[in-house]
Motif scaffolding. Structure first.
Motif, PDB file in Angstrom:
ATOM      1  N   UNK A   6      41.493  48.549  43.605  1.00 22.90           N
ATOM      2  CA  UNK A   6      42.574  47.836  44.274  1.00 22.90           C
ATOM      3  C   UNK A   6      43.268  46.673  43.570  1.00 22.90           C
ATOM      4  N   UNK A   7      44.132  46.296  43.756  1.00 23.78           N
ATOM      5  CA  UNK A   7      44.891  45.189  43.228  1.00 23.78           C
ATOM      6  C   UNK A   7      44.781  44.093  44.282  1.00 23.78           C
ATOM      7  N   UNK A   8      44.835  44.518  45.640  1.00 24.49           N
ATOM      8  CA  UNK A   8      44.664  43.659  46.730  1.00 24.49           C
ATOM      9  C   UNK A   8      44.434  44.306  47.866  1.00 24.49           C
ATOM     10  N   UNK A   9      43.769  43.619  49.020  1.00 23.05           N
ATOM     11  CA  UNK A   9      43.586  44.411  50.175  1.00 23.05           C
ATOM     12  C   UNK A   9      43.971  43.517  51.166  1.00 23.05           C
ATOM     13  N   UNK A  12      48.566  36.481  45.371  1.00 26.89           N
ATOM     14  CA  UNK A  12      47.453  36.888  45.069  1.00 26.89           C
ATOM     15  C   UNK A  12      47.191  37.816  43.812  1.00 26.89           C
ATOM     16  N   UNK A  13      48.094  38.587  43.814  1.00 27.11           N
ATOM     17  CA  UNK A  13      47.897  39.580  42.478  1.00 27.11           C
ATOM     18  C   UNK A  13      47.933  38.916  41.477  1.00 27.11           C
ATOM     19  N   UNK A  20      24.324  28.858  31.122  1.00 27.69           N
ATOM     20  CA  UNK A  20      24.232  30.154  30.806  1.00 27.69           C
ATOM     21  C   UNK A  20      24.183  31.059  32.207  1.00 27.69           C
ATOM     22  N   UNK A  21      24.391  30.334  33.335  1.00 27.59           N
ATOM     23  CA  UNK A  21      24.507  30.984  34.563  1.00 27.59           C
ATOM     24  C   UNK A  21      25.931  31.082  35.003  1.00 27.59           C
ATOM     25  N   UNK A  22      26.331  32.392  35.175  1.00 33.41           N
ATOM     26  CA  UNK A  22      27.552  32.731  35.819  1.00 33.41           C
ATOM     27  C   UNK A  22      27.778  32.503  37.218  1.00 33.41           C
ATOM     28  N   UNK A  23      28.881  31.888  37.817  1.00 32.70           N
ATOM     29  CA  UNK A  23      28.957  31.651  39.176  1.00 32.70           C
ATOM     30  C   UNK A  23      30.046  32.809  39.658  1.00 32.70           C
ATOM     31  N   UNK A  24      29.797  33.449  40.537  1.00 26.78           N
ATOM     32  CA  UNK A  24      30.755  34.387  41.267  1.00 26.78           C
ATOM     33  C   UNK A  24      31.706  33.687  42.339  1.00 26.78           C
ATOM     34  N   UNK A  25      32.969  33.646  42.175  1.00 28.32           N
ATOM     35  CA  UNK A  25      34.063  32.977  43.088  1.00 28.32           C
ATOM     36  C   UNK A  25      35.241  33.819  43.221  1.00 28.32           C
ATOM     37  N   UNK A  26      35.726  33.717  44.563  1.00 32.40           N
ATOM     38  CA  UNK A  26      37.060  34.479  44.895  1.00 32.40           C
ATOM     39  C   UNK A  26      38.084  34.046  43.958  1.00 32.40           C
ATOM     40  N   UNK A  27      39.234  34.882  43.751  1.00 30.51           N
ATOM     41  CA  UNK A  27      40.336  34.508  43.096  1.00 30.51           C
ATOM     42  C   UNK A  27      40.924  33.191  43.279  1.00 30.51           C
ATOM     43  N   UNK A  28      41.041  32.509  44.985  1.00 21.40           N
ATOM     44  CA  UNK A  28      41.526  31.421  45.261  1.00 21.40           C
ATOM     45  C   UNK A  28      40.490  30.191  44.958  1.00 21.40           C
ATOM     46  N   UNK A  29      39.441  30.391  44.796  1.00 21.02           N
ATOM     47  CA  UNK A  29      38.363  29.416  44.434  1.00 21.02           C
ATOM     48  C   UNK A  29      38.589  29.109  43.029  1.00 21.02           C
ATOM     49  N   UNK A  33      38.035  41.759  44.685  1.00 21.35           N
ATOM     50  CA  UNK A  33      39.434  42.096  45.000  1.00 21.35           C
ATOM     51  C   UNK A  33      39.973  41.159  45.886  1.00 21.35           C
ATOM     52  N   UNK A  34      41.284  40.412  45.485  1.00 17.78           N
ATOM     53  CA  UNK A  34      41.845  39.590  46.375  1.00 17.78           C
ATOM     54  C   UNK A  34      42.281  39.980  47.960  1.00 17.78           C
ATOM     55  N   UNK A  35      41.729  39.196  48.925  1.00 17.67           N
ATOM     56  CA  UNK A  35      41.814  39.798  50.281  1.00 17.67           C
ATOM     57  C   UNK A  35      42.759  38.910  50.966  1.00 17.67           C
ATOM     58  N   UNK A  36      43.832  39.496  51.653  1.00 15.75           N
ATOM     59  CA  UNK A  36      44.789  38.832  52.690  1.00 15.75           C
ATOM     60  C   UNK A  36      44.380  39.276  53.951  1.00 15.75           C
ATOM     61  N   UNK A  37      43.906  38.366  54.930  1.00 14.41           N
ATOM     62  CA  UNK A  37      43.432  38.514  56.270  1.00 14.41           C
ATOM     63  C   UNK A  37      44.728  38.754  57.072  1.00 14.41           C
ATOM     64  N   UNK A  38      44.546  39.284  58.137  1.00 22.05           N
ATOM     65  CA  UNK A  38      45.796  39.353  59.218  1.00 22.05           C
ATOM     66  C   UNK A  38      44.931  39.338  60.374  1.00 22.05           C
TER      67      UNK A  38
END
Length: 228
Positions: A45-48, A115-116, A145-154, A73-78
């Motif tokens: 998905x492009x977004x949730x 977000x998209x 050499x270490x990749x760090x996982x971050x969210x799109x906003x981070x 995947x970018x998440x918009x919380x309601x």
């Protein structure tokens, strides 16, 4: 463009699906957290759009499990809840934005588009500060050499800092650069993201690269003093 909506209220879910499909999106609708989690893990998905108050598995857990499984995947919380602590809890689980019910559908669409856009990659040269790096083209970042996982906003906040290393950026500067114009919250949200970035790109590596500049904002350095 595929969007997943996880919403247990049949009327709200149906209205979101109709509206988003009219905007040109393809929409999958899940009525509970477990169904939403399974769809998000199996499909791209492009977004949730994710409600928090769900039967069975609540939205916080859905988001946390997706992030733990490597789904970014970018998440918009309601949510019908309100307050900075609720927002911080949602963001700490890996959500990218937060919208309180009742909400404007126009604002929801603007947040979703933002977000998209942020989740799509922008290209450009790799940004560096010491051994900290960020590649806008592949939307990857890390230390050495270490990749760090971050969210799109981070990722967007870190990119903002890396574009001007050594320069103090105010919370307003970062807010204007990273958040959509439709965002109606205050600058305190920037503090939340700075805190999560420090936990990901600094603490595990024994670094202190995001400085707090009193009265000015934040500054990225190769390795600064302890956070204050």
């Amino acid at each position: 463009m595929n969007i997943l909506v996880v919403e247990d209220d049949p009327q709200v879910g149906a209205a979101l699906r109709r509206g988003l499909e009219a905007e040109g999106y393809t929409v999958d609708l899940a009525a509970d957290g477990l169904a939403g989690l399974r769809l998000a893990q199996r499909r791209s998905y492009r977004a949730i759009i994710l409600d928090i108050m769900l039967p069975g598995v609540h939205g916080y857990r859905v988001c946390a499990e997706l992030r733990a499984a490597g789904v970014h995947t970018p998440v918009l919380m309601l949510t019908a809840k309100d307050g900075e602590h609720d927002e911080a809890e949602g963001l700490d689980t890996g959500a990218d934005d937060y919208l309180t019910k009742p909400f404007s559908y126009v604002v929801l669409c603007a947040r979703l588009r933002a977000l998209i856009r942020r989740g799509g990659g922008t290209g450009g040269e790799t940004l560096r500060c010491g051994d900290l790096w960020l590649d806008p083209a592949t939307r990857r970042c890390g230390r050495g050499d270490t990749e760090v996982a971050v969210t799109p906003r981070e990722f967007a906040v870190l990119k903002c800092l890396l574009q001007a290393p050594g320069t103090a950026l105010s919370k307003t500067d970062i807010l204007d650069e990273v958040w959509d114009m439709a965002y109606a919250g205050g600058t305190a949200i920037v503090e939340v993201y700075i805190s999560t970035l420090r936990r990901k790109i600094d603490a595990p590596f024994g670094r202190h690269s995001i400085e707090t500049v009193r009265g000015a904002g934040y500054r990225l350095v190769e390795d600064g003093p302890l956070h204050v």
